[in-house]
Design a protein around this motif. Structure first.
Motif, PDB file in Angstrom:
ATOM      1  N   ASN A  66     -17.483 -18.856  39.323  1.00  0.00           N
ATOM      2  CA  ASN A  66     -18.307 -17.727  38.891  1.00  0.00           C
ATOM      3  C   ASN A  66     -19.725 -18.175  38.539  1.00  0.00           C
ATOM      4  O   ASN A  66     -19.927 -18.993  37.646  1.00  0.00           O
ATOM      5  N   ASP A 205     -22.863 -14.045  31.849  1.00  0.00           N
ATOM      6  CA  ASP A 205     -22.292 -13.052  32.763  1.00  0.00           C
ATOM      7  C   ASP A 205     -21.389 -13.690  33.816  1.00  0.00           C
ATOM      8  O   ASP A 205     -20.990 -13.034  34.777  1.00  0.00           O
ATOM      9  N   LEU A 207     -18.414 -15.032  32.932  1.00  0.00           N
ATOM     10  CA  LEU A 207     -17.054 -14.781  32.474  1.00  0.00           C
ATOM     11  C   LEU A 207     -16.829 -13.278  32.365  1.00  0.00           C
ATOM     12  O   LEU A 207     -17.552 -12.597  31.632  1.00  0.00           O
ATOM     13  N   PRO A 208     -15.857 -12.734  33.071  1.00  0.00           N
ATOM     14  CA  PRO A 208     -15.631 -11.281  33.057  1.00  0.00           C
ATOM     15  C   PRO A 208     -15.446 -10.706  31.665  1.00  0.00           C
ATOM     16  O   PRO A 208     -15.922  -9.606  31.369  1.00  0.00           O
ATOM     17  N   ASP A 209     -14.761 -11.456  30.772  1.00  0.00           N
ATOM     18  CA  ASP A 209     -14.508 -10.916  29.435  1.00  0.00           C
ATOM     19  C   ASP A 209     -15.760 -10.915  28.564  1.00  0.00           C
ATOM     20  O   ASP A 209     -15.782 -10.300  27.502  1.00  0.00           O
ATOM     21  N   GLN A 210     -16.820 -11.607  29.007  1.00  0.00           N
ATOM     22  CA  GLN A 210     -18.061 -11.607  28.239  1.00  0.00           C
ATOM     23  C   GLN A 210     -19.105 -10.657  28.822  1.00  0.00           C
ATOM     24  O   GLN A 210     -20.092 -10.339  28.157  1.00  0.00           O
ATOM     25  N   GLN A 211     -18.899 -10.206  30.033  1.00  0.00           N
ATOM     26  CA  GLN A 211     -19.894  -9.345  30.679  1.00  0.00           C
ATOM     27  C   GLN A 211     -20.143  -8.072  29.888  1.00  0.00           C
ATOM     28  O   GLN A 211     -21.272  -7.599  29.784  1.00  0.00           O
ATOM     29  N   ILE A 212     -19.085  -7.512  29.290  1.00  0.00           N
ATOM     30  CA  ILE A 212     -19.255  -6.292  28.508  1.00  0.00           C
ATOM     31  C   ILE A 212     -20.073  -6.553  27.255  1.00  0.00           C
ATOM     32  O   ILE A 212     -20.811  -5.691  26.775  1.00  0.00           O
ATOM     33  N   LEU A 213     -19.956  -7.768  26.720  1.00  0.00           N
ATOM     34  CA  LEU A 213     -20.722  -8.125  25.517  1.00  0.00           C
ATOM     35  C   LEU A 213     -22.200  -8.322  25.826  1.00  0.00           C
ATOM     36  O   LEU A 213     -23.026  -8.346  24.918  1.00  0.00           O
ATOM     37  N   ARG A 218     -23.902  -3.730  22.829  1.00  0.00           N
ATOM     38  CA  ARG A 218     -23.045  -4.760  22.227  1.00  0.00           C
ATOM     39  C   ARG A 218     -23.885  -5.885  21.620  1.00  0.00           C
ATOM     40  O   ARG A 218     -23.572  -6.401  20.550  1.00  0.00           O
TER      41      ARG A 218
END
Length: 282
Positions: A66, A205, A207-213, A218
C-alpha cells in the motif's frame, strides 16, 4: 593552520548573546481569522493541529504494497521571516498572527527548523530507503530505528511541492493544488508529545483503517486533544491584525478579558501591529 578565528560549538553555546543576526528573533504563527487570535490571547496559548502533508516524493509503501501518499502529523508551524518579507507570506496563511520569542520557543518547547529536502538528493533517497526498510519490517523489531526515522520525517519537507490553495489562510476544500516553494517559508515546528492511547504519531493513507481518520472532521477531533503551547506576556513579541477595524475589535476584546490583569492588558495592546500600515512602509 590559524585557529584563532574558529568558534567551537561548546564556546558558542555558552555565550551570553543568543541573538539571531541574519534571521528574525521572533517566530511567526499566522492564522486566517481574528477569532483565532482572540482564543490564543484569552487562553494565553497556541494550539497544535494535525496537518496533512504530501509525502509522495518519498515513494513510501507499507510492506511493499500500500502506497503512502499523505500523512497527518501533530504540529504547530512558524515562519522565520524578517518583518519586511512578511507580505509575501500573508496571502497564503492569513493576516492575523502572533510573533513569539524564538530563543524561548527553542529552550522551552524544543521548536526546530524544518530540514528541506531536494528532489532526488542523497538526503531524500536515504530517507526513502530507511523509512521503507522500517515499514517493510515489524515495528516491534526495531522501535528505536522507527522512532528516529519518524522524528526525521516530522521535521522534513520538500523544497518544492504542491499545496491546496487557501484564501487568506482559510482552507478551501475546492481549491486547486498549485506549485509551492516551501523553502521560502523558513518553517520551524513544534511537535507536541503524543499519548499513544488517544493520539497517533504517524497517521497515513496507506492503511485502510487509518484512512477514515485522515478526514478533516476526524483530524479536528484528534487535534483538540493535543497539548497547548502555553504563552506568557514576556514571550509574545507581536500581535498582527489585518486593518484598523481589527485593531479596534481586538483592543476591545483584550480590555474585556476580566481574567487578565490591567498591566497585562495594556502590554498586549502595545504589541498589536496593523499589517495594512506595516505593508505601506516595507
Amino acid at each position: 593552520m590559524q585557529t584563532t578565528d574558529i568558534i567551537r560549538a561548546e564556546e558558542a553555546s555558552t555565550t551570553n548573546t543568543k541573538l539571531f543576526r541574519e534571521s528574525a528573533n521572533s517566530l511567526f504563527n499566522f492564522m486566517g481569522k481574528l477569532d483565532y487570535i482572540k482564543k490564543a490571547i484569552n487562553e494565553m496559548a497556541l494550539f497544535p493541529r494535525y496537518v496533512k502533508e504530501d509525502v509522495s516524493y518519498l515513494h513510501l509503501k507499507i510492506k511493499d504494497e500500500n502506497a503512502i501518499n499523505h500523512i497527518a502529523l501533530p504540529m504547530l508551524c512558524f515562519c522565520d521571516i524578517n518583518l519586511h518579507q512578511l507580505k509575501y507570506h500573508l496571502g497564503t496563511y492569513g493576516h492575523c498572527g502572533i510573533g513569539i520569542n524564538k530563543q524561548w520557543a527553542i529552550d522551552k518547547y524544543g521548536v526546530q527548523p524544518v530540514n528541506y529536502v531536494s528532489k532526488d538528493s542523497p538526503v531524500m533517497n536515504d530517507l526513502s530507503i530507511g523509512f521503507n526498510s522500517f515499514l517493510k519490517n515489524s515495528e516491534e523489531d526495531n522501535p528505536d530505528e522507527g522512532n528516529a526515522l519518524l522524528t526525521t520525517l516530522k521535521y522534513s519537507k520538500p523544497v518544492f511541492g504542491n499545496m491546496v490553495e487557501k484564501e487568506d489562510g482559510i482552507s478551501n476544500p475546492n481549491g486547486e493544488s498549485k506549485p509551492k516553494n516551501f523553502y521560502d517559508e523558513h518553517e520551524w515546528r513544534y511537535i507536541p508529545p503524543i499519548t499513544p492511547r488517544s493520539n497517533f504519531e504517524f497517521l497515513n493513507d496507506g492503511l485502510p483503517d487509518q484512512q477514515i481518520l485522515m478526514e478533516t472532521k476526524r483530524l479536528n477531533i484528534l487535534s483538540d486533544q493535543l497539548d497547548k503551547m502555553k504563552l506568557s506576556l514576556d514571550n509574545i513579541n507581536y500581535i498582527f491584525v489585518k486593518n484598523d477595524q481589527d485593531v479596534r475589535e481586538l483592543s476591545k476584546f483584550i480590555m474585556n478579558c476580566t481574567h487578565l490583569e490591567e498591566f497585562c492588558k495594556l502590554s498586549l495592546l502595545t504589541k498589536i501591529i496593523n499589517l495594512e500600515k506595516l505593508e505601506e512602509d516595507v
